[in-house]
Design an enzyme around this catalytic site. Sequence first.
Site, PDB file in Angstrom:
ATOM      1  N   LYS A   1      98.062  52.622 -36.013  1.00 32.88           N
ATOM      2  CA  LYS A   1      98.683  53.936 -35.844  1.00 32.88           C
ATOM      3  C   LYS A   1     100.186  53.800 -35.634  1.00 32.88           C
ATOM      4  CE  LYS A   1      98.711  58.099 -32.974  1.00 32.88           C
ATOM      5  NZ  LYS A   1      97.963  58.938 -32.015  1.00 32.88           N
TER       6      LYS A   1
ATOM      7  N   HIS B   1      72.625  48.478 -73.738  1.00 30.54           N
ATOM      8  CA  HIS B   1      73.151  49.773 -73.300  1.00 30.54           C
ATOM      9  C   HIS B   1      72.253  50.430 -72.273  1.00 30.54           C
ATOM     10  CE1 HIS B   1      76.313  49.276 -76.138  1.00 30.54           C
ATOM     11  NE2 HIS B   1      75.531  49.389 -77.196  1.00 30.54           N
TER      12      HIS B   1
ATOM     13  N   GLY C   1      88.235  33.723 -25.027  1.00 32.99           N
ATOM     14  CA  GLY C   1      87.853  32.694 -25.982  1.00 32.99           C
ATOM     15  C   GLY C   1      89.019  32.198 -26.814  1.00 32.99           C
TER      16      GLY C   1
END
Length: 518
Positions: A140, A275, A33
């Site tokens: 890697k 709170h 593609g």
Amino acid sequence: MPTALLSVSDKTGVVEFAKELKSLGWDIISSGGTAKTLKDNKIECREISEATGFPEILDGRVKTLNPKIHGGILAVRGNADHQSQLKKYEIGAIDIVAVNLYPFEETINKITKPEDKKINQDVIENIDIGGVALLRAAAKNFKDVLVICDSSDYQSVIDSLKNKSVNDELKLNLAAKAFRHTAYYDSLISNYLTYEKFPSQASIPLKKLSGLRYGENPHQEAALYGNGTEQNKPVVIAAKQLHGKELSYNNYLDLEAAWRLVHEFTNPACAIIKHNNPCGCAEGNNVKDAYLKAFACDQVSAFGGIIAFNKPVEEDVANELVKLFVECVIAPDYSKQALDALMQKKNIRLLKQEMPYKEEKNAMEYRMMSSGMLVQDRDNSLSTEIKDMTNRKPTKEESEALDFAWKVCKHVKSNAIILVRGRQTVGIGAGQMSRIDSLQIALKKMREAVIGIDEKTSKLVLASDAFFPFPDVVQEAAKAGITAIVQPGGSIKDQDSVNAANENGIAMIATGMRHFKH
């Protein structure tokens, strides 16, 4: 000639990137593609099958999984034995790997996860194998290979190549990004396929949505991340901010609390959070009525609060809101006149979330600990079975008020005591170590409440998030004129509280379900 392998599902920027590489003298290998896209734009490239001498097979499931590709990526350039093997097997080195993966996230966000475990085949086909292997291999060997998994990095790589400034920092940053990307991708897959509630290993796919002004305190840095599978759901992090400065860490916590509470109700409702606790909540005949009743509960605490509505905000409500310092407002929508009025205050944050919040079946909650995490079912139920505990049963009016009180109570930090008249909180005691202290705070708040409360016609009821180990709360409730109580029940000393209620003509019911909130 240096070689780049380009294989991308998302073609954004790849044509421009390839043109720049060609101008710098690079050879390009590409998959089907991507190769077609490049050739359509008159960019010369070799298809994978040309480089490997092996065609794509199994409907494209196997194309880059080949020693001619992975050998070229993984070979260490300074290793003489590696270089000898490349020469022996006629494998060319690959110096850039630019890959993005099949759109698994987009696919599952369009498809509801089936309860019968029959996974849609389109989901299966959008699990990328070769792309992940390419990214991991290149990452890697990052000392010798540049790996790109994000089109936003194309230009910085080109600039570095042109300036001959490709350094170890750039290589390492790109490699780390690639490993984060594959980890995120795999966590999406594993979560979607997993039906086990508490698997032996777990991962949460998190994507950074934005930086935040700061954390709970200005000296703490913070950022907002979203679960990859939650983005198209009726949650606060997916709300659209229409106005105001950047949201903070605390803003998001309070917005979440407000949004979840206000959607306990179907009638027009308002929740005001301070709170992470409600300081006022009410249903009304309309949105303005609901707001005024919620505000009446604790006008002092409402200052600087977060306000949520479950119905659109009109001009009459906006005109009331501008009288108060408000941090944030979240609602399904706002009329033009309401926005005009509210936007006069430059710092108020206005959020729009058109989808009403709904507790998702089998949803889980996570909480960080030092070097660990607690995981539990979300508290998305109200009761198991309502039982009358006392001689007197609640009246219809009391039952409706108790129902409202119990829904609010679920969203208040323990120990929680909620005082309600009709469909309106009149006193809230939250987060105390002693339940009797929570009651005293709620009674104090009730004495300070100023408008919207008809004490002559509305019965005063009480909700407690947990059972009563002693009769003291019931005894104090009687002194305050409370006529009905809802609590989970289940204490070994339940009868002491039942006796106290009977002695004072108080109706008390048990839900069989506790709602601690820490």
